[in-house]
Write an enzyme that holds these catalytic residues in place. Structure first.
Site, short mmCIF file in Angstrom:
data_model
loop_
_atom_site.label_atom_id
_atom_site.label_comp_id
_atom_site.label_asym_id
_atom_site.label_seq_id
_atom_site.Cartn_x
_atom_site.Cartn_y
_atom_site.Cartn_z
N THR A 147 8.07 -43.65 5.58
CA THR A 147 7.56 -44.70 4.69
C THR A 147 7.96 -46.07 5.21
OG1 THR A 147 7.63 -43.19 2.82
CG2 THR A 147 7.57 -45.54 2.30
N ASN B 191 -1.59 -35.15 6.83
CA ASN B 191 -0.60 -34.32 6.15
C ASN B 191 -1.19 -33.25 5.24
OD1 ASN B 191 -1.05 -37.06 5.06
ND2 ASN B 191 -0.05 -36.25 3.26
N GLN C 50 3.42 -36.34 10.82
CA GLN C 50 3.14 -34.90 10.81
C GLN C 50 2.92 -34.35 12.23
OE1 GLN C 50 3.34 -32.84 8.24
NE2 GLN C 50 3.50 -34.36 6.60
N SER D 104 9.30 -39.27 11.21
CA SER D 104 10.29 -39.00 10.17
C SER D 104 11.01 -37.68 10.48
CB SER D 104 9.56 -38.90 8.83
OG SER D 104 10.46 -38.56 7.81
N THR E 86 24.24 -51.10 8.64
CA THR E 86 25.09 -50.20 9.43
C THR E 86 24.32 -48.92 9.75
OG1 THR E 86 27.04 -51.12 8.39
CG2 THR E 86 27.31 -48.96 9.43
N CYS F 12 4.06 -35.79 -1.26
CA CYS F 12 4.66 -36.96 -1.92
C CYS F 12 3.97 -37.24 -3.25
CB CYS F 12 4.60 -38.18 -1.00
SG CYS F 12 5.56 -37.91 0.51
N1 PLP Z 1 3.28 -40.31 6.54
C1 PLP Z 1 2.90 -39.05 6.42
C2 PLP Z 1 1.66 -38.58 7.14
C3 PLP Z 1 3.63 -38.14 5.65
O1 PLP Z 1 3.24 -36.87 5.54
C4 PLP Z 1 4.78 -38.62 4.97
C5 PLP Z 1 5.56 -37.72 4.08
O2 PLP Z 1 5.01 -36.83 3.45
C6 PLP Z 1 5.17 -39.96 5.15
C7 PLP Z 1 4.38 -40.79 5.94
C8 PLP Z 1 6.39 -40.50 4.51
O3 PLP Z 1 7.54 -40.07 5.22
P1 PLP Z 1 8.99 -40.12 4.56
O4 PLP Z 1 9.05 -39.02 3.57
O5 PLP Z 1 9.93 -39.91 5.70
O6 PLP Z 1 9.16 -41.47 3.96
#
Ligand code: PLP
Length: 376
Positions: free
Chosen positions: A73, A153, A181, A201, A239, A326
């Site tokens: 994110t 995703n 992903q 991520s 940090t 999410c």
């Molecule tokens: N982008 C995609 C395609 C995702 O699938 C996700 C999480 O589901 C994110 C961004 C967000 O990642 P994070 O959970 O590390 O903030």
């Protein structure tokens, strides 16, 4: 019969035990702040540089192009909002994205819109692909940034990022890809893709939660994102999360080493599920493209209620998703399924099964049998 089968690995993954072991010393023993000058900080400092080097190697970048963040994110928000000042100064104020991006991109674009930028959301085809011709038709001399994900995703669809990036560059725009992903699941080479910015991520590839990175190609005009200390080359203060950076590097290295074997295993599991559904004559559509992230199956069952199937599976101890993870609490038809113009008799019955290398053939059989039982 109650099982416990976790099949929601596009939402998050189990922390790999080797990654956990690699992290431990930096939590309890060599816990010093890597920015301090005394010798006690040396191990933390070296571990951080080594993590950056390992990660860079996995995506064919230079260590100085890897910026640690708190996850996908933040990386997406930084890529989009951090390049606004650079682009607006030269009249390249438009941002092009796609209808099927994660909310981390879409909401960052909403914020850019509030700051006066025009946002163009490209439609996708029925497999979820942003066609290069669609970008060609939409891009203008005012486009400052094109942000299109590498893999979706919900569908697992892999986008033609290299072609899309070339088009963006031909018109003088930067290209960002949300590769959350993709990294650790399919080969990702930033030089071959040509991208300027790429988000990843750790918790999507068996690393710890709360850490990720943004690849920023050397020379890319981007503003710092978090202000304070001089960490992350002065661009992202705070940090450093040394243990998690080390865990992310260990997890990514392992995922890359296991990538082709995992892909083969996952294709076999996909085949077990779909062939059992076919054998039972269950009426369903498989969403997404043939070029997809191994293990992600988006299935839409005819005249079914995705929420009801999800709840029945949950009672049996099988954990999947009805939409983007999410958005787990929202069970309405997702923006991605709407964007691929799924038939209305199938769309409400959509489930995402996201398998990982931890899942076994037995898991796949159990999932398929459970689906057949529920749907028959
Ligand atoms: N982008 C995609 C395609 C995702 O699938 C996700 C999480 O589901 C994110 C961004 C967000 O990642 P994070 O959970 O590390 O903030």
């Amino acid at each position: 019969m109650k099982y416990k089968i976790y099949a929601d690995n596009a939402a998050t993954t189990r922390l790999d035990t080797d990654a956990l072991h690699a992290m431990m010393p930096y939590l309890c023993v060599d816990f010093a702040n890597p920015s301090q000058e005394y010798s006690f900080s040396d191990k933390a400092k070296n571990a951080l540089s080594e993590a950056r080097r390992v990660i860079a190697k996995c995506i064919n970048a230079s260590p100085g192009e890897i910026y640690f963040t708190s996850g996908g994110t933040e990386s997406d928000n930084w890529a989009i909002l951090g390049t606004l000042p650079a682009s607006s100064g030269v009249g390249k104020t438009d941002i092009i994205t796609s209808e099927i991006e994660h909310h981390a991109v879409l909401k960052a674009c909403d914020e850019a819109h509030k700051r006066g930028h025009r946002i163009i959301k490209l439609p996708v085809d029925r497999c979820g692909i942003t066609l290069p011709a669609t970008l060609e038709n939409a891009i203008t001399g005012s486009t400052g940034l094109v942000s299109i994900m590498l893999a979706n995703n919900e569908l697992g669809t892999v986008e033609p990022s290299r072609e899309l990036c070339t088009i963006a560059h031909q018109r003088g725009a930067l290209f960002h890809t949300d590769a959350v992903q993709a990294v650790g699941h399919i080969p990702v080479d930033v030089k071959k893709l040509g991208v300027d910015l790429l988000s990843a991520s750790a918790h999507k590839f068996n690393g710890p939660k709360g850490i990720g990175f943004l690849y920023i190609k050397e020379g890319t005009d981007i503003s710092p994102y978090v202000f304070g200390g001089s960490q992350e080359f002065g661009f992202r203060a705070g940090t450093e999360n040394v243990a998690s950076a080390v865990g992310m590097a260990a997890a990514l290295k392992k995922s890359c080493e296991l990538m082709s074997a995992s892909a083969e295993h996952l294709r076999k599991l996909e085949e077990i599920i779909t062939s059992k559904l076919d054998y039972a004559s269950i009426d369903y559509l498989r969403n997404g493209s043939s070029d997809h992230v191994p293990g992600i199956l988006s299935l839409s069952f005819k005249n079914a209620d995705g929420e009801a199937i999800f709840n029945r599976l949950d009672l049996m101890g099988i954990y999947v998703s009805t939409g983007a993870a999410c958005d787990g609490a929202r069970l309405s038809i997702s923006h991605v399924i709407k964007a691929i113009r799924s038939d209305e008799s199938y769309a409400p019955g959509t489930l995402r099964i996201a398998l990982s290398r931890d899942n076994t053939e037995d898991d796949a059989e159990t999932i398929a049998n459970a689906l057949c039982k529920i749907l028959e």
